[in-house]
Design an enzyme around this catalytic site. Structure first.
Site, mmCIF file in Angstrom:
data_model
loop_
_atom_site.group_PDB
_atom_site.id
_atom_site.type_symbol
_atom_site.label_atom_id
_atom_site.label_comp_id
_atom_site.label_asym_id
_atom_site.label_seq_id
_atom_site.Cartn_x
_atom_site.Cartn_y
_atom_site.Cartn_z
ATOM 1 C CG ASP A 228 -7.898 -3.604 -8.658
ATOM 2 O OD1 ASP A 228 -8.769 -2.716 -8.306
ATOM 3 O OD2 ASP A 228 -6.631 -3.521 -8.056
ATOM 4 C CG ASP B 140 -3.017 6.782 -1.916
ATOM 5 O OD1 ASP B 140 -4.227 6.279 -1.942
ATOM 6 O OD2 ASP B 140 -1.960 6.265 -1.998
ATOM 7 C CG ASP C 175 -5.911 7.555 -6.093
ATOM 8 O OD1 ASP C 175 -4.833 8.508 -5.716
ATOM 9 O OD2 ASP C 175 -5.789 6.314 -6.165
HETATM 10 P P1 ATP Z 1 -4.187 1.728 -1.057
HETATM 11 O O1 ATP Z 1 -5.303 1.817 0.025
HETATM 12 O O2 ATP Z 1 -3.382 0.607 -0.719
HETATM 13 O O3 ATP Z 1 -3.700 2.815 -1.653
HETATM 14 P P2 ATP Z 1 -5.858 1.476 -3.443
HETATM 15 O O4 ATP Z 1 -6.930 0.574 -3.781
HETATM 16 O O5 ATP Z 1 -6.225 2.856 -3.246
HETATM 17 O O6 ATP Z 1 -5.157 0.902 -2.025
HETATM 18 P P3 ATP Z 1 -3.821 1.933 -5.347
HETATM 19 O O7 ATP Z 1 -2.723 1.416 -5.699
HETATM 20 O O8 ATP Z 1 -3.795 3.446 -4.536
HETATM 21 O O9 ATP Z 1 -4.723 1.190 -4.346
HETATM 22 O O10 ATP Z 1 -4.549 2.287 -6.726
HETATM 23 C C1 ATP Z 1 -5.643 3.236 -6.741
HETATM 24 C C2 ATP Z 1 -6.875 2.751 -7.495
HETATM 25 O O11 ATP Z 1 -6.446 2.159 -8.932
HETATM 26 C C3 ATP Z 1 -7.401 1.126 -6.968
HETATM 27 O O12 ATP Z 1 -8.364 1.312 -5.920
HETATM 28 C C4 ATP Z 1 -7.871 0.713 -8.308
HETATM 29 O O13 ATP Z 1 -9.323 1.094 -8.690
HETATM 30 C C5 ATP Z 1 -6.982 1.147 -9.410
HETATM 31 N N1 ATP Z 1 -5.962 0.183 -9.705
HETATM 32 C C6 ATP Z 1 -4.720 0.156 -9.284
HETATM 33 N N2 ATP Z 1 -3.944 -0.673 -9.645
HETATM 34 C C7 ATP Z 1 -4.485 -1.461 -10.629
HETATM 35 C C8 ATP Z 1 -4.479 -2.546 -11.356
HETATM 36 N N3 ATP Z 1 -3.172 -3.082 -11.222
HETATM 37 N N4 ATP Z 1 -5.356 -2.946 -12.262
HETATM 38 C C9 ATP Z 1 -6.395 -2.000 -12.203
HETATM 39 N N5 ATP Z 1 -6.878 -1.204 -11.376
HETATM 40 C C10 ATP Z 1 -5.804 -0.850 -10.530
HETATM 41 MG MG MG Z 2 -4.605 4.345 -2.989
#
Ligand code: ATP
Ligand code: MG
Length: 453
Positions: free
Chosen positions: A148, A56, A58
């Site tokens: 994170d 996705d 963001d």
């Molecule tokens: P994926 O490929 O699984 O979507 P992602 O890193 O994009 O991995 P998301 O859950 O979509 O994960 O979250 C988007 C972003 O938000 C992360 O990359 C991170 O920077 C931030 N984030 C998400 N969850 C947390 C958390 N629990 N604590 C701190 N930052 C977070």
């Molecule tokens: Mg994501």
């Protein structure tokens, strides 16, 4: 970990606009053209730099949720813990969030001016230091530093197509290292889900978890029980249903997190000859399914993880004189009640798990009785899938699979209208709320505002 941001110009990185979803690009351009900062942020930047397709996209911006809502007609503001804008496109939701910062104690309760001075919790921690609400706006840098891991804190600036790194994300990406931003002890205490995320990224990207962070996970793994069961349900789906269940399971076990998530599971399997290995092979079967483009449900996952244990317990009850089906139903009901104290399994998913295990017995009886009726059951396709993914582990299912394959060739199934058990039931169309007539009391009018969503 404060330092000058590293800005990598377009010609020195591999992110091309061609690989960004057109909807996300349009959103970035519109925000930028209205004078706002507009960055791609989080996992999509990490994945684009690795040459992977992001799940996705963001967007981070300095526009407030209210300003975003006014700018995009397809916008819906969601979330209590983090207030976000969802832009809904035909086949995609683009998440736009206002840059935030970590809070200090004075932020605990702030007056929310947009709500006529109403007191609104912007930031809140519980007595253990776990963050419960976090809605304080900040700069792009502050926003990056509250994420994170360093590899998840990279940004792509639409203004000049540069990549911005506020910590050591680019180096860690090169070294394939998952490193907490700041002290991992503090960061995992603020939000224990970050430990699951570390394991998930390590397993799915083939990265290592940096040593101090790994030691903290080993030490803090039991604190995962502080996370709400409904949030853990969401995380379990990401851990096990994205095509990396097998390596994730191994790493969860090694870190101690598996026992916190599913007490007894590993212990039960290890006590039985070959059972743990069979479990891993079954998860590998589910991974293969997902990677081939098919969708695996939570019920299918639960059947893989807990099926053998439930069948064993149900058989023990049956031997005590309880009818076979009743024994299985009671065993499943007890199990779902117990597991939901930690990971909240929705009722329809639990019912589907029960149905899969019940139908499995009928499908494996050779030759099966009334096969056309069995094939018409809503859980038939998932049960066959369960047998297939278990095939590498339970040799006796091979005969049943061969029989049903031949049967289905002769009697092709009709298109099923049944939704998988864990797919949210379709939302009813919302009736438009009538505009309040002039002169009605202010209480009635307030019901329609976004406050308290
Ligand atoms: P994926 O490929 O699984 O979507 P992602 O890193 O994009 O991995 P998301 O859950 O979509 O994960 O979250 C988007 C972003 O938000 C992360 O990359 C991170 O920077 C931030 N984030 C998400 N969850 C947390 C958390 N629990 N604590 C701190 N930052 C977070
Ligand atoms: Mg994501």
């Amino acid at each position: 970990m404060r330092m000058e941001p590293r800005i990598v110009p377009r010609k020195e990185h591999r992110i091309s606009r061609k690989h960004v979803s057109p909807n996300a690009l349009r959103t970035l351009y519109r925000l930028h053209s209205r004078g706002f900062i507009a960055y791609l942020v989080g996992g999509c930047v990490r994945d684009l730099l690795l040459g992977r397709t992001p799940k996705d996209f963001d967007i981070g911006t300095n526009a407030t949720p209210g300003q975003i809502k006014r700018l995009f007609h397809n916008c819906r503001l969601v979330g209590r813990r983090f207030r976000l804008a969802h832009l809904r496109f035909q086949d995609e939701i683009v998440e736009v969030s206002t840059f935030r910062r970590s809070a200090d104690p004075s932020d605990a309760v702030e007056v929310d001016e947009a709500n006529q001075g109403r007191r609104h919790v912007r930031h809140m921690k519980d007595e253990n230091g776990m963050v419960l609400a976090d809605n304080i706006f900040g700069t792009p840098e502050e926003d990056a530093l509250r994420r994170d891991f360093t590899i998840n804190a990279l940004a792509y600036n639409i203004a000049d197509a540069s990549v911005v790194d506020y910590c050591t994300g680019l180096t860690d990406l090169k070294d394939r290292l998952i490193r907490s931003i700041g002290d991992p002890q503090v960061r995992f205490t603020e939000d224990p889900v970050r430990m699951l995320r570390a394991v998930r990224f390590a397993a799915s990207h083939g990265f290592d978890i940096e040593r101090t962070a790994w030691e903290c996970i080993r030490q803090l793994c039991s604190t995962i029980s502080r996370v709400s069961p409904s949030r853990l349900y969401e995380e379990v789906q990401k851990l096990f249903l994205l095509g990396f269940a097998c390596p994730t399971f191994a790493l969860l076990e090694k870190s101690g997190l598996l026992v916190s998530l599913f007490p007894d599971l590993a212990g039960w399997a290890r006590e039985r000859d070959g059972c743990f290995e069979a479990l891993e092979r079954h998860l590998a079967g589910i991974d293969e399914l997902v990677r081939s483009g098919q969708r695996a449900s939570v019920a299918l996952l639960l059947a893989a993880l807990f099926g053998p244990r439930l069948e064993e317990a149900a058989m023990a009850r049956h031997r005590e004189g309880i009818p076979r089906r009743q024994a299985l139903d009671e065993t499943c009901a007890g199990f779902l009640k117990e597991i939901s104290r930690g990971v909240q399994i929705p009722g329809r998913v639990g019912a589907r798990l029960n149905a899969i295990l019940a139908l499995k017995t009928s499908l494996c009886r050779m030759p099966p009785r009334r096969p056309a009726t069995l094939a018409g059951r809503p859980e038939f396709a998932e049960t066959v899938m369960h047998l297939k993914t278990a095939a590498g582990t339970e040799g006796e299912h091979q005969a049943a699979l061969t029989w049903w394959k031949a049967f289905l060739l002769e009697n092709p199934p009709a298109e099923s209208a049944e939704a998988p058990a864990d797919e949210a039931p379709r939302k009813k169309r919302r009736r438009r709320r009538k505009k309040p007539r002039r002169g009605r009391s202010s209480v009635v009018r307030e019901e329609g505002t976004a406050h308290g969503q």
